[in-house]
Design a protein around this motif. Structure first.
Motif, PDB file in Angstrom:
ATOM      1  N   TYR A 275       1.005  -1.214  -0.133  1.00 23.96           N
ATOM      2  CA  TYR A 275       0.013   0.080  -0.047  1.00 23.96           C
ATOM      3  C   TYR A 275       0.839   1.137  -0.089  1.00 23.96           C
ATOM      4  O   TYR A 275       2.072   1.072   0.424  1.00 23.96           O
ATOM      5  N   THR A 276       0.314   2.214  -0.564  1.00 23.59           N
ATOM      6  CA  THR A 276       1.115   3.385  -0.681  1.00 23.59           C
ATOM      7  C   THR A 276       0.529   4.977  -0.085  1.00 23.59           C
ATOM      8  O   THR A 276      -0.499   4.775   0.256  1.00 23.59           O
ATOM      9  N   SER A 277       1.252   5.919   0.231  1.00 29.87           N
ATOM     10  CA  SER A 277       0.979   6.921   0.819  1.00 29.87           C
ATOM     11  C   SER A 277      -0.052   7.837   0.057  1.00 29.87           C
ATOM     12  O   SER A 277      -0.774   8.593   0.420  1.00 29.87           O
ATOM     13  N   SER A 278      -0.446   7.573  -1.216  1.00 30.28           N
ATOM     14  CA  SER A 278      -1.200   7.819  -2.139  1.00 30.28           C
ATOM     15  C   SER A 278      -2.478   7.167  -2.066  1.00 30.28           C
ATOM     16  O   SER A 278      -3.493   7.419  -3.030  1.00 30.28           O
ATOM     17  N   SER A 279      -2.898   6.265  -1.277  1.00 25.28           N
ATOM     18  CA  SER A 279      -3.661   5.285  -1.201  1.00 25.28           C
ATOM     19  C   SER A 279      -3.799   4.551  -2.268  1.00 25.28           C
ATOM     20  O   SER A 279      -5.192   3.796  -2.768  1.00 25.28           O
ATOM     21  N   THR A 280      -2.830   4.252  -3.086  1.00 20.52           N
ATOM     22  CA  THR A 280      -2.746   3.219  -4.028  1.00 20.52           C
ATOM     23  C   THR A 280      -1.996   1.913  -3.856  1.00 20.52           C
ATOM     24  O   THR A 280      -1.405   1.866  -2.701  1.00 20.52           O
ATOM     25  N   LEU A 281      -1.745   1.299  -4.619  1.00 20.23           N
ATOM     26  CA  LEU A 281      -0.900  -0.059  -4.379  1.00 20.23           C
ATOM     27  C   LEU A 281       0.082  -0.252  -5.661  1.00 20.23           C
ATOM     28  O   LEU A 281      -0.242   0.263  -6.498  1.00 20.23           O
ATOM     29  N   VAL A 282       1.070  -0.983  -5.241  1.00 23.24           N
ATOM     30  CA  VAL A 282       2.247  -1.117  -6.153  1.00 23.24           C
ATOM     31  C   VAL A 282       2.676  -2.517  -6.045  1.00 23.24           C
ATOM     32  O   VAL A 282       3.095  -2.972  -4.778  1.00 23.24           O
ATOM     33  N   PHE A 283       3.078  -3.046  -6.828  1.00 25.90           N
ATOM     34  CA  PHE A 283       3.597  -4.240  -7.035  1.00 25.90           C
ATOM     35  C   PHE A 283       5.115  -4.326  -7.148  1.00 25.90           C
ATOM     36  O   PHE A 283       5.713  -3.424  -7.619  1.00 25.90           O
ATOM     37  N   GLY A 284       5.547  -5.339  -6.802  1.00 25.62           N
ATOM     38  CA  GLY A 284       7.134  -5.499  -7.001  1.00 25.62           C
ATOM     39  C   GLY A 284       7.510  -5.959  -8.570  1.00 25.62           C
ATOM     40  O   GLY A 284       6.822  -6.525  -9.173  1.00 25.62           O
TER      41      GLY A 284
END
Lengths: 117, 110
Positions: free
Chosen positions: B93-102
């Motif tokens: 989860y990210t500080s922008s309320s989004t999600l990032v994969f590896g």
């Protein structure tokens, strides 16, 4: 047991809009507690998060796709949908729908969408 | 948002332990205890193996464990088995309320 199933055209022409629907069974989208997500995987590549939606309609999108993406929800049909506009060959991918925000515990089987004329 | 960094490949012999790293920033991995790990076999949908850094969903073998230190999360597979050969992805989860994969790691059982 929650199940998700993607549906939509497998072939889309360049510059057109890709439209997919995810039908949820075994659980209600409107019961809350979860966001509902779209994720894609380019052939032979890694996973890319597209965005998610809450039953209320609140959405969050990947900044790199935000200008072209719309995710919507139809709680009466227990479905949520993805629209990706102005597609190019770079949008050819397997598209998955999944349940979750920070962790995706249920996934659809995925559907391959090819962008080609 | 940039993809989280994972090694392209990790290998080990049956019975051994391997660890896969997942490096992000203070805006994602380092800022939240919302790191997940997925296993993906060819042609299949990903399967959730670890959530919230170190929790296993019901039904996932206890040979899989997760941890985090600073901006780097790790997945350890102990007692490596042939069936563990797959691609593994982390997410945060990210500080922008989004999600990032590896970027993904291919695990090979020698």
């Amino acid at each position: 047991q929650v199940q998700l199933q993607e549906s939509g055209p497998g072939l889309v022409k360049p510059s057109q809009t890709l439209s997919l629907t995810c039908t949820v069974s075994g659980g209600s989208i409107s019961s809350g507690g979860y966001y509902w997500s779209w994720i894609r995987q380019h052939p032979g590549k890694g996973l890319e998060w597209i965005g998610y939606i809450y039953y209320s309609g609140s959405t969050y999108y990947n900044p790199s796709l935000k200008s072209r993406v719309t995710i919507s929800v139809d709680t009466s049909k227990n479905q949520f949908s993805l629209k990706l506009s102005s597609v190019t060959a770079a949008d050819t991918a397997v598209y998955y729908c999944a349940r979750g925000t920070a962790a995706f515990d249920y996934w659809g089987q995925g559907t391959l969408v090819t962008v080609s004329s | 948002q940039s993809a989280l960094t994972q090694p392209a490949s990790v290998s080990g012999s049956p019975g051994q332990s391997i660890t896969i790293s997942c490096t992000g920033t203070s805006s994602d991995v380092g800022g939240y205890n919302y790191v997940s790990w997925y296993q993906q076999h060819p042609g299949k949908a990903p399967k959730l193996m670890i959530y919230d850094v170190s929790n296993r969903p019901s039904g996932v073998s206890n040979r899989f464990s997760g941890s985090k230190s600073g901006n780097t999360a790790s997945l350890t597979i102990s007692g490596l088995q042939a069936e563990d050969e797959a691609d593994y992805y982390c997410s945060s989860y990210t500080s922008s309320s989004t999600l990032v994969f590896g970027t993904g790691t291919k695990v090979t059982v020698l």
